[in-house]
Scaffold this active site. Sequence first.
Site, PDB file in Angstrom:
ATOM      1  N   ASP A  67      -6.393  94.052  19.238  1.00  8.76           N
ATOM      2  CA  ASP A  67      -5.814  95.320  19.699  1.00  8.76           C
ATOM      3  C   ASP A  67      -6.879  96.400  19.834  1.00  8.76           C
ATOM      4  O   ASP A  67      -8.028  96.213  19.436  1.00  8.76           O
ATOM      5  CB  ASP A  67      -4.695  95.774  18.743  1.00  8.76           C
ATOM      6  CG  ASP A  67      -5.086  95.683  17.271  1.00  8.76           C
ATOM      7  OD1 ASP A  67      -6.295  95.573  16.971  1.00  8.76           O
ATOM      8  OD2 ASP A  67      -4.181  95.719  16.425  1.00  8.76           O
ATOM      9  N   ASN A 136       3.658  97.765   6.254  1.00  9.69           N
ATOM     10  CA  ASN A 136       5.020  97.632   6.781  1.00  9.69           C
ATOM     11  C   ASN A 136       5.276  96.238   7.360  1.00  9.69           C
ATOM     12  O   ASN A 136       6.275  96.021   8.031  1.00  9.69           O
ATOM     13  CB  ASN A 136       5.293  98.715   7.835  1.00  9.69           C
ATOM     14  CG  ASN A 136       4.376  98.603   9.048  1.00  9.69           C
ATOM     15  OD1 ASN A 136       3.575  97.670   9.159  1.00  9.69           O
ATOM     16  ND2 ASN A 136       4.498  99.544   9.982  1.00  9.69           N
ATOM     17  N   HIS A 138       3.424  94.709   9.644  1.00 14.31           N
ATOM     18  CA  HIS A 138       2.973  94.484  11.021  1.00 14.31           C
ATOM     19  C   HIS A 138       1.815  93.494  11.071  1.00 14.31           C
ATOM     20  O   HIS A 138       1.066  93.338  10.108  1.00 14.31           O
ATOM     21  CB  HIS A 138       2.648  95.803  11.741  1.00 14.31           C
ATOM     22  CG  HIS A 138       1.365  96.473  11.354  1.00 14.31           C
ATOM     23  ND1 HIS A 138       1.141  97.813  11.595  1.00 14.31           N
ATOM     24  CD2 HIS A 138       0.232  96.026  10.761  1.00 14.31           C
ATOM     25  CE1 HIS A 138      -0.071  98.118  11.170  1.00 14.31           C
ATOM     26  NE2 HIS A 138      -0.642  97.065  10.662  1.00 14.31           N
ATOM     27  N   GLU A 143       4.779  96.388  15.351  1.00  9.86           N
ATOM     28  CA  GLU A 143       5.428  97.113  14.269  1.00  9.86           C
ATOM     29  C   GLU A 143       6.815  96.521  13.982  1.00  9.86           C
ATOM     30  O   GLU A 143       7.334  95.745  14.789  1.00  9.86           O
ATOM     31  CB  GLU A 143       5.555  98.586  14.676  1.00  9.86           C
ATOM     32  CG  GLU A 143       4.208  99.257  15.016  1.00  9.86           C
ATOM     33  CD  GLU A 143       3.367  99.615  13.783  1.00  9.86           C
ATOM     34  OE1 GLU A 143       3.597  99.042  12.696  1.00  9.86           O
ATOM     35  OE2 GLU A 143       2.475 100.465  13.911  1.00  9.86           O
TER      36      GLU A 143
HETATM   37  P1  PGA Z   1      -6.293  96.964   6.730  1.00  9.11           P
HETATM   38  O1  PGA Z   1      -5.298  96.887   7.955  1.00  9.11           O
HETATM   39  O2  PGA Z   1      -7.080  95.680   6.739  1.00  9.11           O
HETATM   40  O3  PGA Z   1      -7.166  98.148   7.028  1.00  9.11           O
HETATM   41  O4  PGA Z   1      -5.465  97.105   5.506  1.00  9.11           O
HETATM   42  C1  PGA Z   1      -4.542  95.723   8.141  1.00  9.11           C
HETATM   43  C2  PGA Z   1      -3.488  95.948   9.196  1.00  9.11           C
HETATM   44  O5  PGA Z   1      -2.970  97.079   9.332  1.00  9.11           O
HETATM   45  O6  PGA Z   1      -3.133  94.988   9.889  1.00  9.11           O
END
Ligand code: PGA
Length: 241
Positions: A67, A136, A138, A143
């Site tokens: 992404d 959350n 995702h 999301e």
């Molecule tokens: P993070 O993000 O590795 O910075 O915790 C993971 C994500 O949001 O998929």
Amino acid sequence: MKIHVYESAQAIGQAAAALFAAQVLAKPNSVLGLATGSTPVPTYREMARLYEQGAVDFSGVTTFNLDEYLGLERSHAQSYYHFMQENLFQHINVPQERIHVLKGTAPDPEQECLDYEEAIRAAGGIDLQILGIGNNGHIAFNEPDTVFSTQTRVVNLTESTIQANQRFFASADEVPRQAVSMGIGSIFRARRILLIATGEQKAGAVRAMIHGPVDPQCPASILQLHPDTVVLLDRGAARDL
Ligand code: PGA
């Protein structure tokens, strides 16, 4: 899902990098799916170390990132393109022309997404995809409530993701509200998935992913149905299992 619990983020990084190295040794022209965020940083550091030692050669590899923020130039310090260059690509030998990151400033983002799906298909599909997980649930910027069949597309970020990501920006106001992201359908087609999570703040999402119903409320729960998913957790992220 195969679930392994490690003592530290460092140990997860070593295990995850070893899986990438094994993938590339077995298939030098592998297509690797890569992720940004804090969690994969130790993995990328270890991949760079293995490359420096001569243990693995990435010259035949193609990569696709999950992404990118919509509207950020590649040169922006918080763009995922910039993150990947700094944390991985400057330190290993994947040819630049085989590195794919969605363009956040593409003039036609919808077309950019269609072209990206086509490029993944043309490369033969993703052999090994690394994923983090959001607080959350995702995966990439898919999301809660995302339809499981989604392909690469423009998405709106939820408030919880904006809050989680504001630590990288001067304030929450500066976090882009939209992104371009591989869909859940795109991710699910990867032949092998490696999900890594560290810290107690991920414990609820990890529990829902592994023990909850397969439900778009927790996008990562779809991985229960994937034929080859490996989950690497530290004790914090595994707390509620
Ligand atoms: P993070 O993000 O590795 O910075 O915790 C993971 C994500 O949001 O998929």
